[in-house]
Design a protein around this motif. Structure first.
Motif, mmCIF file in Angstrom:
data_model
loop_
_atom_site.group_PDB
_atom_site.id
_atom_site.type_symbol
_atom_site.label_atom_id
_atom_site.label_comp_id
_atom_site.label_asym_id
_atom_site.label_seq_id
_atom_site.Cartn_x
_atom_site.Cartn_y
_atom_site.Cartn_z
ATOM 1 N N LEU A 47 -44.442 27.691 -25.315
ATOM 2 C CA LEU A 47 -46.130 28.627 -25.273
ATOM 3 C C LEU A 47 -45.643 29.713 -25.167
ATOM 4 O O LEU A 47 -46.555 31.002 -25.776
ATOM 5 C CB LEU A 47 -46.383 27.788 -24.018
ATOM 6 C CG LEU A 47 -47.973 27.573 -24.327
ATOM 7 C CD1 LEU A 47 -48.497 27.186 -26.036
ATOM 8 C CD2 LEU A 47 -48.689 26.663 -22.966
ATOM 9 N N PHE A 48 -44.927 30.240 -23.905
ATOM 10 C CA PHE A 48 -44.828 31.478 -22.991
ATOM 11 C C PHE A 48 -44.176 32.626 -23.961
ATOM 12 O O PHE A 48 -44.674 33.477 -24.709
ATOM 13 C CB PHE A 48 -44.219 31.546 -21.597
ATOM 14 C CG PHE A 48 -44.630 31.164 -21.007
ATOM 15 C CD1 PHE A 48 -46.623 30.911 -20.874
ATOM 16 C CD2 PHE A 48 -44.555 30.098 -19.859
ATOM 17 C CE1 PHE A 48 -47.080 30.770 -19.185
ATOM 18 C CE2 PHE A 48 -44.378 29.497 -19.142
ATOM 19 C CZ PHE A 48 -46.303 29.862 -18.923
ATOM 20 N N GLU A 49 -43.389 31.386 -25.547
ATOM 21 C CA GLU A 49 -42.516 32.566 -26.300
ATOM 22 C C GLU A 49 -43.041 33.091 -27.559
ATOM 23 O O GLU A 49 -42.451 33.066 -28.826
ATOM 24 C CB GLU A 49 -41.308 31.969 -25.909
ATOM 25 C CG GLU A 49 -40.579 32.847 -24.431
ATOM 26 C CD GLU A 49 -39.322 31.307 -24.400
ATOM 27 O OE1 GLU A 49 -39.256 31.275 -25.983
ATOM 28 O OE2 GLU A 49 -38.741 31.720 -23.387
ATOM 29 N N LEU A 50 -44.660 31.569 -28.109
ATOM 30 C CA LEU A 50 -45.259 31.934 -28.895
ATOM 31 C C LEU A 50 -45.205 32.666 -29.611
ATOM 32 O O LEU A 50 -45.768 33.669 -29.345
ATOM 33 C CB LEU A 50 -46.477 30.850 -29.080
ATOM 34 C CG LEU A 50 -46.573 30.222 -30.151
ATOM 35 C CD1 LEU A 50 -45.478 29.067 -30.320
ATOM 36 C CD2 LEU A 50 -47.748 29.329 -29.839
ATOM 37 N N THR A 51 -44.319 33.383 -30.749
ATOM 38 C CA THR A 51 -44.635 34.344 -31.447
ATOM 39 C C THR A 51 -45.162 34.265 -33.378
ATOM 40 O O THR A 51 -44.981 32.942 -33.872
ATOM 41 C CB THR A 51 -44.139 35.695 -31.719
ATOM 42 O OG1 THR A 51 -42.752 34.508 -32.659
ATOM 43 C CG2 THR A 51 -43.499 36.496 -30.605
#
Length: 457
Positions: free
Chosen positions: A240-244
């Motif tokens: 989720l933190f790395e979603l791009t």
């Protein structure tokens, strides 16, 4: 020596120029509200404490300004309460009213109280001040205006689509291009909490997640741990933190993460519907962006969540926000009344327009012409002309005292009044007016018709 007066921290005085600029923003927002079919209402500046308390979460409750009861309120306290120094015990007995924290909860109270007089779905707008006992900083004040538009009585997602269009219409009218309308869905957040095993800690989870852009990933994780969310669950949040990527690619990634959550997948479907509609309708000034970390700490959102950020390069907090609340009126006894609304942050929008130099020059125009005062008879003749000019919509005034010419001219200069009119004995006899352009210094003698034509240009 008398103490110099002051105002409370987080409040402001506004001069004429600032009021004109604020009015320009309010009038623009109001115009678009009405074009989109919203009707105005107003509610009291303070409500019963029970109306507000418990509706914004613990953090919100602490920021509500309480109003002391009138009279000798301390006499109503028992010795036990007085010596306990318990804030909760004492406050409930000495304060029964509070300044409104926002316009949404008072609106919910209004809907319930006036439900028999309202035609649903009900589209209302409200532009009034609210108060929060927050720490003052740039763009954040303790007294500020909110400009809200809400629809209650419809679950249709077309309402969310229209509210995004409304944001876009206002920003386009203000020539504020490049704002980002961030969107998320509370069902998605609930689904994520379910997947990481924190379903019973949804509020703690969302409050922490909402701080991601302010305190960063590591501190968010630390806060979640302190709230009892398991480290193994927090580890599952890493994708989720790395979603791009764009809206569509993020949605596809979310489907994988939320596979086991039926509610989470329903939230994704709602987001897909809204995004598809906006892609078809197209926005003129703003852009729509998915932000799966967007949580907003308020307890009452149940569906779509909105937050608007200023154009890139402008360092300021959100300039708008809102969302879907499926049963807000239920807290006041009216069940199954779905609503959705958005708010414009007047003060922050003002700061953005100021920084980007987007205010039109014309909105701060002051008096257009000042009549110089040479004495009572001349002043009386001037007042008759001033009245005629005002009837024709021209901002005109007479200097009230027959002061020295230099003083009156300096007054016109300091007020940025572009023209002055001199009516002395000669002008009175010939029924003419000497008009002076304060910028160029040029003077000319005119009759009333010529004077009127010149000032209208």
């Amino acid at each position: 020596m008398a103490q110099r007066p002051s105002i409370p921290k987080g409040t402001r005085d506004f001069n004429a120029e600032e009021v004109a600029k604020r009015t320009y923003i309010i009038d623009t927002i109001k115009d678009k509200f009405e074009v989109f079919g919203f009707q105005p209402i107003e509610t009291p500046s303070f409500e019963n404490s029970e109306t507000l308390m418990g509706k914004y979460g613990d953090e919100g409750d602490r920021l509500i300004f309480k109003i002391l009861n009138s009279g000798e309120y301390l006499k109503k306290l028992s010795d036990e309460d007085y010596t306990s120094k318990s804030e909760q015990k004492i406050t409930s007995k000495i304060s029964e009213k509070a300044l409104r924290y926002d316009l949404t909860v008072p609106f919910a109270r209004y809907v319930v109280q006036h439900q028999n007089d309202i035609e649903f779905p009900f589209k209302r707008y409200q532009i009034q001040p609210v108060w929060r006992a927050d720490r003052p900083q740039k763009g954040r004040f303790r007294e500020f205006y909110q400009c809200d538009a809400d629809v209650v009585g419809s679950k249709a997602l077309f309402q969310e689509v229209e509210l995004i269009q409304l944001y876009d219409a206002v920003f386009n009218a203000l020539k504020l291009h490049g704002a980002t309308i961030k969107i998320n869905n509370r069902k998605v957040l609930s689904g994520i909490a379910e997947v990481i095993g924190a379903k019973d800690k949804l509020i703690d989870f969302t409050v922490a997640l909402d701080k991601l852009d302010k305190i960063g990933e590591e501190k968010v994780k630390t806060e979640m741990l302190s709230k009892g969310i398991a480290e193994s669950g927090i580890a599952k949040l890493q994708p989720l933190f790395e979603l791009t990527g764009n809206f569509g690619s993020q949605i596809e990634s979310l489907k994988t993460i939320l596979g086991p959550s039926e509610g989470g997948l329903k939230g994704i479907k709602e987001l897909e519907f809204i995004n598809k509609a906006i892609e078809d309708l197209k926005l003129k000034s703003a852009k729509l962006e998915l932000d799966v970390t967007l949580a907003r700490g308020l307890n009452y959102y149940t569906g779509a969540i909105f937050e608007v950020s200023a154009p890139e390069g402008v360092k300021i907090g959100s300039i708008g926000g809102g969302g879907r609340y499926d049963d807000l009126t239920g807290i006041f006894g009216l069940k199954n009344m779905s609503g959705v609304g958005i708010s414009f942050g007047l003060d922050r929008i003002y700061l953005v327009l100021e920084e980007l130099d987007l205010f039109p020059d014309t909105i701060t125009e002051t008096t257009k012409v000042l009549f110089i005062n040479f004495g009572d008879s001349e002043a009386m003749a001037c007042l008759k002309v001033v009245s005629k000019l005002r009837e024709r919509g021209i901002k005109a005034e007479l200097y009230p005292d027959s002061a020295k010419m230099k003083k009156q001219m300096n007054y016109a200069n300091r007020r940025d009044i572009p023209f002055v009119v001199l009516v002395g004995e000669e002008e009175l006899k010939s029924e003419t007016f000497t008009l002076k352009d304060m910028m160029s210094g040029a003077q000319e003698k005119l009759n009333f018709g010529e004077l009127l034509d010149t000032l209208k240009k």
